[in-house]
Design an enzyme around this catalytic site. Structure first.
Site, PDB file in Angstrom:
ATOM      1  N   ARG A 128       0.837  -1.199   0.000  1.00 15.28           N
ATOM      2  CA  ARG A 128       0.000   0.000   0.000  1.00 15.28           C
ATOM      3  C   ARG A 128       0.870   1.247   0.000  1.00 15.28           C
ATOM      4  O   ARG A 128       1.886   1.296   0.698  1.00 15.28           O
ATOM      5  CB  ARG A 128      -0.880   0.036   1.239  1.00 15.28           C
ATOM      6  CG  ARG A 128      -1.816  -1.130   1.299  1.00 15.28           C
ATOM      7  CD  ARG A 128      -3.228  -0.683   1.553  1.00 15.28           C
ATOM      8  NE  ARG A 128      -4.039  -1.852   1.856  1.00 15.28           N
ATOM      9  CZ  ARG A 128      -5.200  -2.101   1.278  1.00 15.28           C
ATOM     10  NH1 ARG A 128      -5.685  -1.268   0.366  1.00 15.28           N
ATOM     11  NH2 ARG A 128      -5.898  -3.171   1.606  1.00 15.28           N
ATOM     12  N   ASP A 129       0.446   2.247  -0.759  1.00 12.17           N
ATOM     13  CA  ASP A 129       1.133   3.532  -0.771  1.00 12.17           C
ATOM     14  C   ASP A 129       0.973   4.185   0.608  1.00 12.17           C
ATOM     15  O   ASP A 129      -0.090   4.149   1.215  1.00 12.17           O
ATOM     16  CB  ASP A 129       0.541   4.434  -1.863  1.00 12.17           C
ATOM     17  CG  ASP A 129       1.443   5.619  -2.167  1.00 12.17           C
ATOM     18  OD1 ASP A 129       2.020   5.657  -3.266  1.00 12.17           O
ATOM     19  OD2 ASP A 129       1.568   6.516  -1.298  1.00 12.17           O
ATOM     20  N   ILE A 130       2.059   4.807   1.086  1.00 11.40           N
ATOM     21  CA  ILE A 130       2.056   5.405   2.421  1.00 11.40           C
ATOM     22  C   ILE A 130       1.160   6.655   2.482  1.00 11.40           C
ATOM     23  O   ILE A 130       0.641   7.001   3.542  1.00 11.40           O
ATOM     24  CB  ILE A 130       3.508   5.720   2.857  1.00 11.40           C
ATOM     25  CG1 ILE A 130       3.638   5.800   4.364  1.00 11.40           C
ATOM     26  CG2 ILE A 130       4.051   6.978   2.187  1.00 11.40           C
ATOM     27  CD1 ILE A 130       5.083   5.763   4.855  1.00 11.40           C
ATOM     28  N   HIS A 178       1.411   2.306 -10.116  1.00 14.59           N
ATOM     29  CA  HIS A 178       0.347   2.678  -9.176  1.00 14.59           C
ATOM     30  C   HIS A 178      -0.950   1.980  -9.595  1.00 14.59           C
ATOM     31  O   HIS A 178      -1.364   2.090 -10.755  1.00 14.59           O
ATOM     32  CB  HIS A 178       0.080   4.187  -9.215  1.00 14.59           C
ATOM     33  CG  HIS A 178       1.205   5.053  -8.752  1.00 14.59           C
ATOM     34  ND1 HIS A 178       1.231   5.643  -7.506  1.00 14.59           N
ATOM     35  CD2 HIS A 178       2.345   5.460  -9.362  1.00 14.59           C
ATOM     36  CE1 HIS A 178       2.329   6.385  -7.377  1.00 14.59           C
ATOM     37  NE2 HIS A 178       3.027   6.283  -8.493  1.00 14.59           N
ATOM     38  N   HIS A 220       7.618   1.796 -10.200  1.00 15.86           N
ATOM     39  CA  HIS A 220       6.443   1.396  -9.421  1.00 15.86           C
ATOM     40  C   HIS A 220       5.194   1.692 -10.232  1.00 15.86           C
ATOM     41  O   HIS A 220       5.002   2.802 -10.708  1.00 15.86           O
ATOM     42  CB  HIS A 220       6.398   2.089  -8.055  1.00 15.86           C
ATOM     43  CG  HIS A 220       6.696   3.559  -8.090  1.00 15.86           C
ATOM     44  ND1 HIS A 220       7.967   4.052  -8.298  1.00 15.86           N
ATOM     45  CD2 HIS A 220       5.884   4.633  -7.982  1.00 15.86           C
ATOM     46  CE1 HIS A 220       7.920   5.370  -8.302  1.00 15.86           C
ATOM     47  NE2 HIS A 220       6.677   5.757  -8.123  1.00 15.86           N
ATOM     48  N   GLU A 271       8.932  10.418  -8.304  1.00 13.24           N
ATOM     49  CA  GLU A 271       9.705  10.843  -7.129  1.00 13.24           C
ATOM     50  C   GLU A 271      10.614   9.754  -6.595  1.00 13.24           C
ATOM     51  O   GLU A 271      11.684  10.055  -6.084  1.00 13.24           O
ATOM     52  CB  GLU A 271       8.750  11.325  -6.031  1.00 13.24           C
ATOM     53  CG  GLU A 271       8.125  12.664  -6.431  1.00 13.24           C
ATOM     54  CD  GLU A 271       7.216  13.255  -5.382  1.00 13.24           C
ATOM     55  OE1 GLU A 271       6.976  12.588  -4.354  1.00 13.24           O
ATOM     56  OE2 GLU A 271       6.753  14.386  -5.608  1.00 13.24           O
ATOM     57  N   VAL A 272      10.186   8.528  -6.680  1.00 12.59           N
ATOM     58  CA  VAL A 272      11.022   7.427  -6.171  1.00 12.59           C
ATOM     59  C   VAL A 272      11.653   6.705  -7.369  1.00 12.59           C
ATOM     60  O   VAL A 272      10.943   6.173  -8.230  1.00 12.59           O
ATOM     61  CB  VAL A 272      10.195   6.433  -5.326  1.00 12.59           C
ATOM     62  CG1 VAL A 272      11.066   5.282  -4.858  1.00 12.59           C
ATOM     63  CG2 VAL A 272       9.558   7.144  -4.133  1.00 12.59           C
TER      64      VAL A 272
HETATM   65  P1  5GP Z   1       5.885   8.649  -7.753  1.00 11.59           P
HETATM   66  O1  5GP Z   1       5.544  10.093  -7.531  1.00 11.59           O
HETATM   67  O2  5GP Z   1       7.365   8.404  -7.768  1.00 11.59           O
HETATM   68  O3  5GP Z   1       5.162   8.058  -8.935  1.00 11.59           O
HETATM   69  O4  5GP Z   1       5.262   7.873  -6.524  1.00 11.59           O
HETATM   70  C1  5GP Z   1       5.953   7.579  -5.359  1.00 11.59           C
HETATM   71  C2  5GP Z   1       4.932   7.054  -4.388  1.00 11.59           C
HETATM   72  O5  5GP Z   1       5.627   6.383  -3.348  1.00 11.59           O
HETATM   73  C3  5GP Z   1       4.098   8.149  -3.740  1.00 11.59           C
HETATM   74  O6  5GP Z   1       2.721   7.896  -3.998  1.00 11.59           O
HETATM   75  C4  5GP Z   1       4.449   8.041  -2.264  1.00 11.59           C
HETATM   76  O7  5GP Z   1       3.353   8.300  -1.418  1.00 11.59           O
HETATM   77  C5  5GP Z   1       4.957   6.608  -2.144  1.00 11.59           C
HETATM   78  N1  5GP Z   1       5.934   6.404  -1.089  1.00 11.59           N
HETATM   79  C6  5GP Z   1       7.037   7.172  -0.849  1.00 11.59           C
HETATM   80  N2  5GP Z   1       7.733   6.680   0.201  1.00 11.59           N
HETATM   81  C7  5GP Z   1       7.069   5.570   0.616  1.00 11.59           C
HETATM   82  C8  5GP Z   1       7.308   4.627   1.674  1.00 11.59           C
HETATM   83  O8  5GP Z   1       8.272   4.699   2.431  1.00 11.59           O
HETATM   84  N3  5GP Z   1       6.406   3.625   1.794  1.00 11.59           N
HETATM   85  C9  5GP Z   1       5.318   3.502   0.972  1.00 11.59           C
HETATM   86  N4  5GP Z   1       4.498   2.466   1.198  1.00 11.59           N
HETATM   87  N5  5GP Z   1       5.070   4.369  -0.029  1.00 11.59           N
HETATM   88  C10 5GP Z   1       5.922   5.388  -0.202  1.00 11.59           C
END
Ligand code: 5GP
Ligand code: ZN
Length: 118
Positions: free
Chosen positions: A31-33, A104, A102, A97-98
């Site tokens: 699950r997303d945090i 979604h 991933h 961001e990460v």
């Molecule tokens: P991006 O913007 O890279 O597509 O999405 C990164 C997602 O990773 C965001 O929705 C953010 O809430 C989620 N996220 C960031 N750090 C963590 C974490 O430590 N644990 C979990 N479960 N989700 C994370």
């Protein structure tokens, strides 16, 4: 970012906590945090690949598995009939961001379309 400091690698290796929903030999899902929908799950490859832009021919099976895993999880969570979105952000303009791929899985409500230049 190297795999050593990558938060998603740490979650996959169980060095950081997460609500793990699915795991097989190639992918994991948790699950997303900070959920932006009633259901917000991230499906990630176990291999540290930074973005879709870094994928190689050898990753074809892995990419298929990401989507098949998302489909299964959607069924398990009961959002399959209602529908859902699958989203991959790539690089800066994509809003990633990460730096670990991933997918979604977003659902549980009708979600807006809000894609336009900032
Ligand atoms: P991006 O913007 O890279 O597509 O999405 C990164 C997602 O990773 C965001 O929705 C953010 O809430 C989620 N996220 C960031 N750090 C963590 C974490 O430590 N644990 C979990 N479960 N989700 C994370
Ligand atoms: Zn990683």
């Amino acid at each position: 970012m190297s795999r050593i400091s990558c938060i998603f690698c740490k979650i996959i290796n169980k060095e950081l906590p997460a609500e793990l929903l699915y795991e097989d030999d190639l992918v994991a899902a948790f699950r997303d945090i900070k959920p932006i929908a009633p259901v917000h799950v991230l499906v990630v490859p176990k291999e540290h690949v930074e973005s879709v832009a870094d994928l190689k021919k050898e990753h074809e099976i892995l990419v298929g598995r990401l989507i098949m895993a998302a489909k299964k999880i959607a069924e398990q969570l009961g959002i399959s009939r209602g529908g859902y979105k699958l989203l991959l952000r790539v690089g800066d303009d994509g809003g990633q961001e990460v730096p670990h791929i991933h997918l979604h899985l977003l659902g549980g409500a009708k979600l807006s379309e809000n894609i336009r230049p900032i």
